[in-house]
Design an enzyme around this catalytic site. Structure first.
Site, mmCIF file in Angstrom:
data_model
loop_
_atom_site.group_PDB
_atom_site.id
_atom_site.type_symbol
_atom_site.label_atom_id
_atom_site.label_comp_id
_atom_site.label_asym_id
_atom_site.label_seq_id
_atom_site.Cartn_x
_atom_site.Cartn_y
_atom_site.Cartn_z
ATOM 1 N N GLY A 15 0.741 -1.263 0.000
ATOM 2 C CA GLY A 15 0.000 0.000 0.000
ATOM 3 C C GLY A 15 0.765 1.305 0.000
ATOM 4 N N ILE A 95 -4.403 -1.065 2.698
ATOM 5 C CA ILE A 95 -5.123 -1.033 1.417
ATOM 6 C C ILE A 95 -6.569 -0.626 1.660
ATOM 7 C CG2 ILE A 95 -5.983 -2.456 -0.484
ATOM 8 C CD1 ILE A 95 -3.659 -4.384 0.002
ATOM 9 N N TYR A 150 -10.439 2.188 10.392
ATOM 10 C CA TYR A 150 -10.927 3.492 10.861
ATOM 11 C C TYR A 150 -12.165 3.299 11.735
ATOM 12 C CZ TYR A 150 -12.593 8.235 10.978
ATOM 13 O OH TYR A 150 -13.032 9.435 11.428
ATOM 14 N N TYR A 160 -18.204 8.601 5.203
ATOM 15 C CA TYR A 160 -17.262 7.486 5.025
ATOM 16 C C TYR A 160 -17.889 6.394 4.160
ATOM 17 C CZ TYR A 160 -12.953 5.065 6.354
ATOM 18 O OH TYR A 160 -11.723 4.459 6.343
ATOM 19 N N LYS A 167 -14.673 -1.659 6.668
ATOM 20 C CA LYS A 167 -13.763 -1.674 7.820
ATOM 21 C C LYS A 167 -14.310 -2.597 8.921
ATOM 22 C CE LYS A 167 -10.414 1.049 6.452
ATOM 23 N NZ LYS A 167 -9.206 0.402 5.905
#
Ligand code: NAI
Length: 270
Positions: A15, A95, A150, A160, A167
């Site tokens: 990443g 990533i 996150y 988001y 996530k």
């Protein structure tokens, strides 16, 4: 400052796109701490980014891999062991990508092909990576695997978008796979939940400037920077955290346990 915490350790870092990437800062710190590694990214990102600069600086090889493709990951892990001369001690999964965010689709009106793609890139790629490492028995005992996440996985941050769901899935994979990796290979698996950080992925989120300024005012220690995240990851790769596993670790200046701060209250009473 260097403590030689990773002397003799070998790893794979996913990443690093450009000098703002959290993975880039982490690679620089790993190098300072005496670790060796291969860098990897999706072929398209290798063409667009500046990863060769980082490779040169850290004496690393770049091995392209689309993290959604098992055959790419198999090739990556085999080549990494060849190049580094042994099994892998640490892996950073850094990533993330949402096509819905990129295309400006609202959370409530997603294109589900995009949703699927973003989920595959941002979450399932972590399962695929660990599955290849596990099945090839490529990790050393007491190795460490970290993915970045996150807090929208636990709490609502409207812009988001579908990354929040990705996530949540990623963090769950860390726990579920971490059990098997711990039980069978003595390898630890954790996620680090990072403050908003100005990178290519971060700045793709609508309203990012407001988002980062708000988090800064809410957090008693202020937002964690990409360098702070790199340092935390170093600690997680080192032998000092051998029995920390299945955790979602907040690196956020205290934001996740705040209700309100005086700095934010003051804004509302101006
Ligand atoms: P970045 O844009 O520099 O890194 C994202 C990376 O994902 C890029 O290098 C990109 O090429 C790579 N990638 C995308 N599709 C891929 C694929 N199919 N195969 C392999 N690699 C692929 O941004 P950043 O912020 O450094 O992101 C790293 C991680 O940190 C992500 O998981 C992100 O969600 C997470 N994170 C970022 C925060 C922020 O505010 N920037 C906050 C919390 C977590």
């Amino acid at each position: 400052m260097s403590y030689n915490l990773l002397k003799g350790k070998r790893g794979i870092i996913f990443g690093a796109l450009d000098a703002n990437s959290i993975a880039w800062k982490t690679a620089e710190r790993v190098h300072e701490e005496g670790g060796t590694f291969v860098l990897t990214n999706a072929p398209i990102a290798l063409r667009m980014g500046t990863i060769n600069e980082l490779a040169e600086k850290t004496g690393s090889q770049v091995i392209p891999a689309d993290a959604t493709k098992i055959e790419d990951l198999e090739n990556l892990v085999e080549k990494a062991m060849e190049v580094l001369g042994g099994k892998i001690d640490f892996v950073l999964h850094s990533i993330g990508m949402s096509v819905n965010v990129r295309k400006g689709n609202a959370y409530t009106s997603q294109n589900y092909d995009y949703t699927h793609k973003g989920w595959d890139v941002s979450a399932v790629s972590f399962h695929k990576t660990m599955s290849v490492l596990y099945n090839k028995d490529a990790m050393t005992e007491w190795g460490s695997i970290v993915a970045l996440t996150y807090m929208a996985a636990q709490r609502v941050f409207p812009d988001y978008n579908d990354m929040a769901d990705n996530k949540a899935y990623l963090e769950s994979i860390a726990r579920s796979f971490g059990y098997f990796f711990g039980r069978d290979k003595n390898v630890r698996v954790n996620t680090i939940s990072q403050s908003p950080t100005p990178t290519t992925a971060g700045q793709g989120v609508k309203g990012f400037d407001g988002f980062i300024a708000y988090a800064e005012k809410m957090s008693p220690l202020g937002n964690a920077t990409a360098e702070d995240c790199a340092n935390y990851t170093i600690a997680m790769f080192s032998d000092l955290t051998k029995r920390v596993t299945l955790q979602n670790l907040f690196n956020d200046g205290g934001f996740s346990n705040m209700g309100v701060s005086t700095a934010v209250m003051d804004k509302f009473t101006e």
